[in-house]
Design an enzyme around this catalytic site. Sequence first.
Site, PDB file in Angstrom:
ATOM      1  N   LYS A  25     -78.787  93.498 -11.997  1.00 22.13           N
ATOM      2  CA  LYS A  25     -77.669  93.714 -12.485  1.00 22.13           C
ATOM      3  C   LYS A  25     -76.967  93.591 -11.380  1.00 22.13           C
ATOM      4  O   LYS A  25     -75.995  92.770 -11.405  1.00 22.13           O
ATOM      5  CB  LYS A  25     -77.291  95.300 -12.890  1.00 22.13           C
ATOM      6  CG  LYS A  25     -76.079  96.032 -13.637  1.00 22.13           C
ATOM      7  CD  LYS A  25     -76.552  97.166 -14.031  1.00 22.13           C
ATOM      8  CE  LYS A  25     -76.758  98.234 -13.630  1.00 22.13           C
ATOM      9  NZ  LYS A  25     -75.422  98.671 -12.668  1.00 22.13           N
ATOM     10  N   SER A  26     -77.028  93.966  -9.949  1.00 22.93           N
ATOM     11  CA  SER A  26     -76.220  94.135  -8.972  1.00 22.93           C
ATOM     12  C   SER A  26     -76.571  92.628  -8.806  1.00 22.93           C
ATOM     13  O   SER A  26     -74.712  92.098  -8.452  1.00 22.93           O
ATOM     14  CB  SER A  26     -76.964  93.815  -7.861  1.00 22.93           C
ATOM     15  OG  SER A  26     -76.720  95.834  -7.540  1.00 22.93           O
ATOM     16  N   GLY A 102     -69.102 100.581 -13.318  1.00 22.75           N
ATOM     17  CA  GLY A 102     -68.669 100.903 -11.645  1.00 22.75           C
ATOM     18  C   GLY A 102     -68.653  99.658 -10.947  1.00 22.75           C
ATOM     19  O   GLY A 102     -67.373  99.112 -10.638  1.00 22.75           O
ATOM     20  N   ASP A 337     -80.349 103.584  -6.634  1.00 25.67           N
ATOM     21  CA  ASP A 337     -80.518 104.429  -7.768  1.00 25.67           C
ATOM     22  C   ASP A 337     -81.863 104.684  -8.637  1.00 25.67           C
ATOM     23  O   ASP A 337     -81.936 104.721  -9.537  1.00 25.67           O
ATOM     24  CB  ASP A 337     -80.004 103.184  -8.770  1.00 25.67           C
ATOM     25  CG  ASP A 337     -78.189 102.210  -8.263  1.00 25.67           C
ATOM     26  OD1 ASP A 337     -77.214 103.004  -8.422  1.00 25.67           O
ATOM     27  OD2 ASP A 337     -78.249 101.414  -8.732  1.00 25.67           O
ATOM     28  N   LYS A 364     -72.003 108.804 -10.229  1.00 25.55           N
ATOM     29  CA  LYS A 364     -72.749 107.711 -10.963  1.00 25.55           C
ATOM     30  C   LYS A 364     -71.790 108.170 -12.189  1.00 25.55           C
ATOM     31  O   LYS A 364     -70.923 108.392 -12.363  1.00 25.55           O
ATOM     32  CB  LYS A 364     -73.857 107.814 -10.718  1.00 25.55           C
ATOM     33  CG  LYS A 364     -74.096 107.795  -9.226  1.00 25.55           C
ATOM     34  CD  LYS A 364     -73.947 105.693  -8.171  1.00 25.55           C
ATOM     35  CE  LYS A 364     -74.269 106.415  -7.128  1.00 25.55           C
ATOM     36  NZ  LYS A 364     -73.639 104.592  -6.383  1.00 25.55           N
TER      37      LYS A 364
HETATM   38  C1  S3P Z   1     -74.088  98.715  -6.634  1.00 24.45           C
HETATM   39  C2  S3P Z   1     -74.372  99.828  -5.739  1.00 24.45           C
HETATM   40  C3  S3P Z   1     -74.411 100.702  -5.451  1.00 24.45           C
HETATM   41  C4  S3P Z   1     -75.705 101.631  -6.929  1.00 24.45           C
HETATM   42  C5  S3P Z   1     -74.826 100.490  -8.208  1.00 24.45           C
HETATM   43  C6  S3P Z   1     -74.807  99.009  -8.049  1.00 24.45           C
HETATM   44  C7  S3P Z   1     -73.884  96.842  -6.680  1.00 24.45           C
HETATM   45  O1  S3P Z   1     -73.239 101.409  -5.713  1.00 24.45           O
HETATM   46  O2  S3P Z   1     -75.075 102.506  -7.276  1.00 24.45           O
HETATM   47  O3  S3P Z   1     -75.898 100.607  -9.230  1.00 24.45           O
HETATM   48  O4  S3P Z   1     -74.356  96.317  -7.222  1.00 24.45           O
HETATM   49  O5  S3P Z   1     -72.869  96.960  -5.004  1.00 24.45           O
HETATM   50  P1  S3P Z   1     -72.281 102.724  -4.321  1.00 24.45           P
HETATM   51  O6  S3P Z   1     -71.833 101.472  -3.463  1.00 24.45           O
HETATM   52  O7  S3P Z   1     -71.340 103.545  -5.108  1.00 24.45           O
HETATM   53  O8  S3P Z   1     -72.809 102.993  -3.866  1.00 24.45           O
END
Ligand code: S3P
Length: 450
Positions: A25-26, A102, A337, A364
Amino acid sequence: MSPAGTSTVTPAARLRGELRLPGDKSVSHRALILAALANGKSRISGAGDGADIRSTAGIMRALGVTVERVAEGEGRVDYLVTSPGADGLREPDDILDCGNSGTSLRLAAGMLAGLPMTCLLTGDDSLRRRPVARIIEPLRRMGAVLHARRHDSLPPLTVVGTTPLQAVDYSTPVPSAQVKSAILLAGLRAEGQTTIREHVATRDHTERMLRARGVPIRREDQDDGQVAWTVQGGVEVRAIDQRVPGDISAAAFWLVAGAIHRDAELTLRDVGVNPTRRAVVDILRTMGAHIEELPAAASAALRVDDGIGEPMADLIVRSSELHGVDLGPTEVAAAIDEIPILCLAATRARGTTVIRGAGELRHKESDRLEGIAAGLRAVGARIDVEGDDLRIEGGDDLRGAVTDSLDDHRLAMTFAVAGLIATDEVTIERSGSAAVSYPTFFHDLQGVRA
Ligand code: S3P
């Protein structure tokens, strides 16, 4: 799963099988965003096809980018992205809907901060409860104009971009790859060099991808333990083709399922094992899990970590005797996560597991500290939340129960895995949320029941 989004998982006699996970996903979010900033055609193979990635694809389309789905299936999609490049993007004529994501909201804010347009970013009930001050503050310092609801703390978020931005040198108060990435993306549109310093190294996908797309970016490990990343502004982002590895955060559900089930052997193909993402594997091994790691069958090119691409491996997990573990804030940030599913592993581990400094979990898709404690208590686990710490007494059998995912994909999947090993069936309310990151999760769950 019923249309109302309730699933019931019955205990499994055995777990066997070979799985390919959805695209990370990231990595998928970032691949779409950087493809949109590059002039030309970028092919993205094996992106995740969950709702979150669709949100980012929708935002890029609203900016005038052509995002075509050229192949799809099993929770993955190949995108062909054709973009006029950052200077050719157009102001969207409506709000930008980030849904539950997010990452879409925070990374898009960083991207838009340096573009000459006004955008309004919003999302679902959950996203509109999640903090945005953490990106407003640094992006304002760079010269962008941002406003949000409740004294600039909650979405919707308005971004009035400024061209060019000013470069900054910024230390993040919270360990967050989203904040870091938002600043790096804004840094592309700044005059000079932008530096972002983090106390705890978070996932580095943006940094790798910038390198892969020809943008100079430098890492420096400071004497005080901070990691500093410096990006050069005003450099053209190149269009490239890239492949997305399997999502290790999705693999984590099967790693734990396999480790805590009495009769299990599961093979997970082509999983991303980027050093900044693989903590869940190392933590489970510390707890006694038998996880074998083999070079990914898919791509010889990605067997060696060159700091540009995303390394991949095949993971094989077998039934294991786990013991409790003590995790601190650094491990929490590295496995942010995966903490919910690690909590489930802890309920089946001998002894006590303590997880300290997990306050970020409250911000989250749900308040995951309370949500995981409530769900695991329902199935009979002994788990306490003390401030931002979790304490789990392991070793008991888990029983059947009704659990509530709070519409949070990672809680839904955690409670579903609990159903595979409990003494009776586990019902998960609002389980449809799994489709946010892993649309084929319940299908795969049926498949591994042997
Ligand atoms: C992510 C960073 C994390 C993670 C989210 C995906 C990303 O969040 O929890 O699911 O893709 O950069 P945070 O940056 O708020 O820790």
